[in-house]
Design a protein around this motif. Structure first.
Motif, PDB file in Angstrom:
ATOM      1  N   THR A 140       0.992  -1.194   0.010  1.00 51.61           N
ATOM      2  CA  THR A 140       0.004   0.052  -0.151  1.00 51.61           C
ATOM      3  C   THR A 140       0.822   1.248  -0.118  1.00 51.61           C
ATOM      4  OG1 THR A 140      -0.236   0.216   2.346  1.00 51.61           O
ATOM      5  CG2 THR A 140      -1.702  -1.324   1.291  1.00 51.61           C
ATOM      6  N   TYR A 141       0.310   2.525  -0.013  1.00 54.84           N
ATOM      7  CA  TYR A 141       1.058   3.611  -0.124  1.00 54.84           C
ATOM      8  C   TYR A 141       1.535   3.873   1.103  1.00 54.84           C
ATOM      9  CZ  TYR A 141      -1.226   4.636  -4.720  1.00 54.84           C
ATOM     10  OH  TYR A 141      -1.232   4.586  -6.268  1.00 54.84           O
ATOM     11  N   THR A 142       1.055   3.593   2.291  1.00 57.65           N
ATOM     12  CA  THR A 142       1.546   3.875   3.353  1.00 57.65           C
ATOM     13  C   THR A 142       2.855   2.853   3.762  1.00 57.65           C
ATOM     14  OG1 THR A 142      -0.148   2.525   4.401  1.00 57.65           O
ATOM     15  CG2 THR A 142      -0.372   5.075   4.617  1.00 57.65           C
ATOM     16  N   GLU A 143       2.666   1.533   3.388  1.00 65.50           N
ATOM     17  CA  GLU A 143       3.674   0.646   3.634  1.00 65.50           C
ATOM     18  C   GLU A 143       4.888   1.079   2.713  1.00 65.50           C
ATOM     19  OE1 GLU A 143       2.233  -2.854   2.812  1.00 65.50           O
ATOM     20  OE2 GLU A 143       0.619  -2.815   4.513  1.00 65.50           O
ATOM     21  N   VAL A 144       4.609   1.455   1.373  1.00 67.10           N
ATOM     22  CA  VAL A 144       5.798   2.126   0.470  1.00 67.10           C
ATOM     23  C   VAL A 144       6.429   3.275   1.153  1.00 67.10           C
ATOM     24  CG1 VAL A 144       6.543   3.003  -1.847  1.00 67.10           C
ATOM     25  CG2 VAL A 144       4.641   1.107  -1.594  1.00 67.10           C
ATOM     26  N   PHE A 154      11.333   5.485   3.554  1.00 65.55           N
ATOM     27  CA  PHE A 154      11.670   6.357   4.726  1.00 65.55           C
ATOM     28  C   PHE A 154      13.072   5.585   5.523  1.00 65.55           C
ATOM     29  CE2 PHE A 154      12.028   7.479   9.417  1.00 65.55           C
ATOM     30  CZ  PHE A 154      12.471   8.839   9.331  1.00 65.55           C
ATOM     31  N   PHE A 155      12.814   4.272   5.576  1.00 63.53           N
ATOM     32  CA  PHE A 155      13.781   3.625   6.577  1.00 63.53           C
ATOM     33  C   PHE A 155      14.969   3.035   5.668  1.00 63.53           C
ATOM     34  CE2 PHE A 155      10.293   3.642   9.829  1.00 63.53           C
ATOM     35  CZ  PHE A 155      11.102   3.746  11.110  1.00 63.53           C
ATOM     36  N   THR A 172      15.944   4.633   3.356  1.00 64.66           N
ATOM     37  CA  THR A 172      16.821   5.779   3.166  1.00 64.66           C
ATOM     38  C   THR A 172      17.861   6.106   4.416  1.00 64.66           C
ATOM     39  OG1 THR A 172      15.160   7.016   1.689  1.00 64.66           O
ATOM     40  CG2 THR A 172      16.916   8.348   2.323  1.00 64.66           C
ATOM     41  N   CYS A 173      17.226   5.855   5.417  1.00 65.65           N
ATOM     42  CA  CYS A 173      17.971   6.240   6.793  1.00 65.65           C
ATOM     43  C   CYS A 173      19.043   5.076   6.897  1.00 65.65           C
ATOM     44  CB  CYS A 173      17.118   6.231   7.884  1.00 65.65           C
ATOM     45  SG  CYS A 173      15.999   7.647   7.911  1.00 65.65           S
ATOM     46  N   TYR A 174      18.463   3.818   6.855  1.00 63.05           N
ATOM     47  CA  TYR A 174      19.621   2.828   7.044  1.00 63.05           C
ATOM     48  C   TYR A 174      20.460   2.760   5.807  1.00 63.05           C
ATOM     49  CZ  TYR A 174      16.339   0.888  10.719  1.00 63.05           C
ATOM     50  OH  TYR A 174      15.589   0.824  11.760  1.00 63.05           O
ATOM     51  N   GLY A 175      19.878   2.989   4.806  1.00 63.95           N
ATOM     52  CA  GLY A 175      20.838   2.897   3.617  1.00 63.95           C
ATOM     53  C   GLY A 175      22.182   3.971   3.438  1.00 63.95           C
ATOM     54  N   ILE A 176      21.637   5.136   4.022  1.00 62.55           N
ATOM     55  CA  ILE A 176      22.743   6.227   4.247  1.00 62.55           C
ATOM     56  C   ILE A 176      23.805   5.934   5.318  1.00 62.55           C
ATOM     57  CG2 ILE A 176      23.460   8.608   4.988  1.00 62.55           C
ATOM     58  CD1 ILE A 176      20.448   9.355   3.510  1.00 62.55           C
ATOM     59  N   LEU A 177      23.385   5.264   6.294  1.00 63.99           N
ATOM     60  CA  LEU A 177      24.164   4.875   7.385  1.00 63.99           C
ATOM     61  C   LEU A 177      25.018   3.637   6.947  1.00 63.99           C
ATOM     62  CD1 LEU A 177      25.038   5.027  10.451  1.00 63.99           C
ATOM     63  CD2 LEU A 177      23.061   3.338  10.880  1.00 63.99           C
ATOM     64  N   GLY A 178      24.355   2.796   6.428  1.00 64.19           N
ATOM     65  CA  GLY A 178      25.141   1.597   5.915  1.00 64.19           C
ATOM     66  C   GLY A 178      26.302   1.956   4.919  1.00 64.19           C
ATOM     67  N   ILE A 199       4.652   4.371  16.719  1.00 66.18           N
ATOM     68  CA  ILE A 199       5.218   3.153  17.299  1.00 66.18           C
ATOM     69  C   ILE A 199       6.131   2.586  16.535  1.00 66.18           C
ATOM     70  CG2 ILE A 199       4.933   0.586  17.775  1.00 66.18           C
ATOM     71  CD1 ILE A 199       2.028   1.541  18.772  1.00 66.18           C
ATOM     72  N   ILE A 200       6.238   2.765  15.024  1.00 63.00           N
ATOM     73  CA  ILE A 200       7.293   2.307  14.039  1.00 63.00           C
ATOM     74  C   ILE A 200       8.471   3.303  14.135  1.00 63.00           C
ATOM     75  CG2 ILE A 200       6.716   3.378  11.780  1.00 63.00           C
ATOM     76  CD1 ILE A 200       7.095  -0.429  12.578  1.00 63.00           C
ATOM     77  N   LEU A 201       8.443   4.477  14.315  1.00 60.91           N
ATOM     78  CA  LEU A 201       9.433   5.436  14.443  1.00 60.91           C
ATOM     79  C   LEU A 201      10.054   4.915  15.668  1.00 60.91           C
ATOM     80  CD1 LEU A 201       8.069   8.719  13.561  1.00 60.91           C
ATOM     81  CD2 LEU A 201       9.792   7.623  12.358  1.00 60.91           C
ATOM     82  N   PHE A 202       9.312   4.689  16.797  1.00 60.15           N
ATOM     83  CA  PHE A 202      10.206   4.139  18.139  1.00 60.15           C
ATOM     84  C   PHE A 202      10.835   3.069  17.813  1.00 60.15           C
ATOM     85  CE2 PHE A 202       9.513   2.118  22.441  1.00 60.15           C
ATOM     86  CZ  PHE A 202      10.283   2.765  23.058  1.00 60.15           C
ATOM     87  N   PHE A 203      10.224   1.883  17.306  1.00 60.74           N
ATOM     88  CA  PHE A 203      10.808   0.748  17.114  1.00 60.74           C
ATOM     89  C   PHE A 203      12.160   0.834  15.899  1.00 60.74           C
ATOM     90  CE2 PHE A 203      10.831  -3.313  14.406  1.00 60.74           C
ATOM     91  CZ  PHE A 203      11.326  -4.080  15.189  1.00 60.74           C
ATOM     92  N   GLY A 204      12.121   1.922  15.120  1.00 62.73           N
ATOM     93  CA  GLY A 204      13.105   2.000  14.105  1.00 62.73           C
ATOM     94  C   GLY A 204      14.412   2.396  14.605  1.00 62.73           C
TER      95      GLY A 204
END
Length: 422
Positions: free
Chosen positions: A16-20, A25-26, A28-34, A135-140
């Protein structure tokens, strides 16, 4: 077959659009870090360092051998594919491109793990989007997700498979369907093959199938499905060790003795700082001198127990929330499945003390439990605006503290990389 494939792809990947949006988002964040770590430092893979460069992860050892057969029975085959694919991308060289490929495989898997938890919150618990995002930002920003997002390890893939299977099993229970033999066998081989102690978790949802213990035919069917899954797994495992099953017991005893007799820190502190805390909230770090048994010395980074009272308060509040959720939703079969799975890890690490002094690295076996239980707590009070507001504020404050702390600790981690791993 085509329909099943489509359903499988929709289950695993954003649909779905929200899942995409969550995925983008993640990743991008994890990709930049890694990517930054892979291209500028040799910490992800250094052929001279077989284990323990940071937080006791065994990057090189896992990539080359899959890890010890008694704990990771079938990971040898899985990591052969990972290694060969990474070598193909890097042109056969174990260089920066090799590390970058490994990092991006981890980026993708951990991001898909985040998506699975988001799907569970949205599709099974059915929380409002705003709470799902919180919750998902917290988990992330859990330390386990941050570290595993660039770490090629068993835990990286185990975390994704466990969160995926929990979501899949929850869907089956919601539809009042049984887990098919093929799915059960694949889960046993995949999850139990990467880490044997997770094998029992695959069977937990089966016990909660509708009317299972009211009809002997359903019991017989469940036993048959389980037996087929175990036989498939056992044959693959025995083939891996040339049917020398005696080695399993001797090696297991050696591993237990090695990783369960550490007395440097009080047990209660290891439980709070490492098992319940270190895989979520980074503690401070300590640098140690190590060597590879072949004459090469290197620096290793480990986690210490918490030194700040605020860290213990954070862990205490989080444990209070998940305990509250469990008590409030005690009759909820989905919550029971999650908690029984968590109890398995508590028994292994806190009661049997296996790896308790480094139990923060085992977060890949259970950290997804926290956001799911918090989600079920919100669900239990969906008709109580005051308590919902209180819970929202509490989780938001925990998120801010977690983000601030882990950002600071990662800056220390980068200092370590700059100093010793350029």
């Amino acid at each position: 077959m085509k329909t099943k494939l489509i359903h499988f792809l929709k289950l695993v990947f954003p649909s779905t659009y929200t899942e995409v949006a969550v995925f983008l988002f993640f990743i991008t964040c994890y990709g930049i870090l890694g990517s930054y770590i892979a291209l500028n430092y040799r910490i992800i893979f250094d052929s001279r360092i077989p284990w323990d460069a940071y937080f006791s992860f065994d990057n090189k050892s896992i990539l080359m051998t899959g890890g010890s057969f008694e704990r990771h029975p079938l990971s040898y085959y899985f990591f052969n594919w990972i290694r060969e694919f990474s070598l193909f991308i890097s042109g056969g060289k174990m260089d920066a491109n090799f590390r970058l490929t490994l990092a991006w495989l981890s980026n993708i898997i951990i991001t898909l793990n985040i998506v699975q938890v988001f799907k569970y919150l949205k599709n099974i618990i059915r929380l409002p989007l705003s709470l799902n995002v919180l919750i998902i930002l917290f988990f992330g920003v859990f330390s386990t997700n941050i570290i595993l997002s660039f770490t090629p390890e068993n835990f990286t893939y185990t975390l994704f498979l466990l969160s995926l299977y929990n979501h899949y099993a929850a869907i089956k229970l919601r539809k009042q369907e049984k887990t098919p033999t093929a799915a059960l066998s694949l889960a046993v081989i995949g999850i139990g093959g990467l880490t044997i102690t997770n094998l029992v978790k695959v069977f937990i949802p089966v016990f909660f199938e509708k009317g299972l213990f009211r009809d002997w035919r359903k019991v017989g069917n469940a036993v048959l499905r389980g037996a087929i899954a175990i036989i498939c797994y056992a044959l693959l495992y025995l083939n891996r060790i040339d049917f020398k099953y005696q080695n399993i017991f001797s090696k297991t005893n050696q591993q237990y003795e090695k990783f369960s007799n550490v007395e440097s820190i009080p047990t209660w502190d290891m439980i709070l700082s490492f098992f319940f805390g270190g895989n979520i909230l980074f503690p401070s770090f300590i640098i140690s001198d190590k060597h590879n048994m072949k004459g090469f010395s290197f620096k290793a980074l480990y986690m210490e127990s918490y030194s700040s009272v605020f860290s213990y308060i954070f862990v205490g509040i989080l444990l209070a929330l998940i305990s509250w959720s469990y008590c409030k939703n005690f009759k909820n079969k989905w919550v029971q499945i999650i908690m029984i799975s968590f109890f398995v890890d508590m028994i292994i690490h806190c009661v049997m003390r296996f790896g308790l002094h480094t139990s923060y690295i085992y977060g890949g076996h259970f950290v997804f439990v926290y956001p799911l239980l918090i989600g079920w707590l919100f669900y239990a009070y969906r008709s109580s605006p005051r308590i919902s507001a209180f819970l929202t504020l509490t989780v938001a404050l925990l998120f801010v503290y977690l983000l601030t702390n882990n950002w600071y600790r990662m800056s220390e981690f980068f200092w370590f990389l700059e100093t010793y791993y350029q």
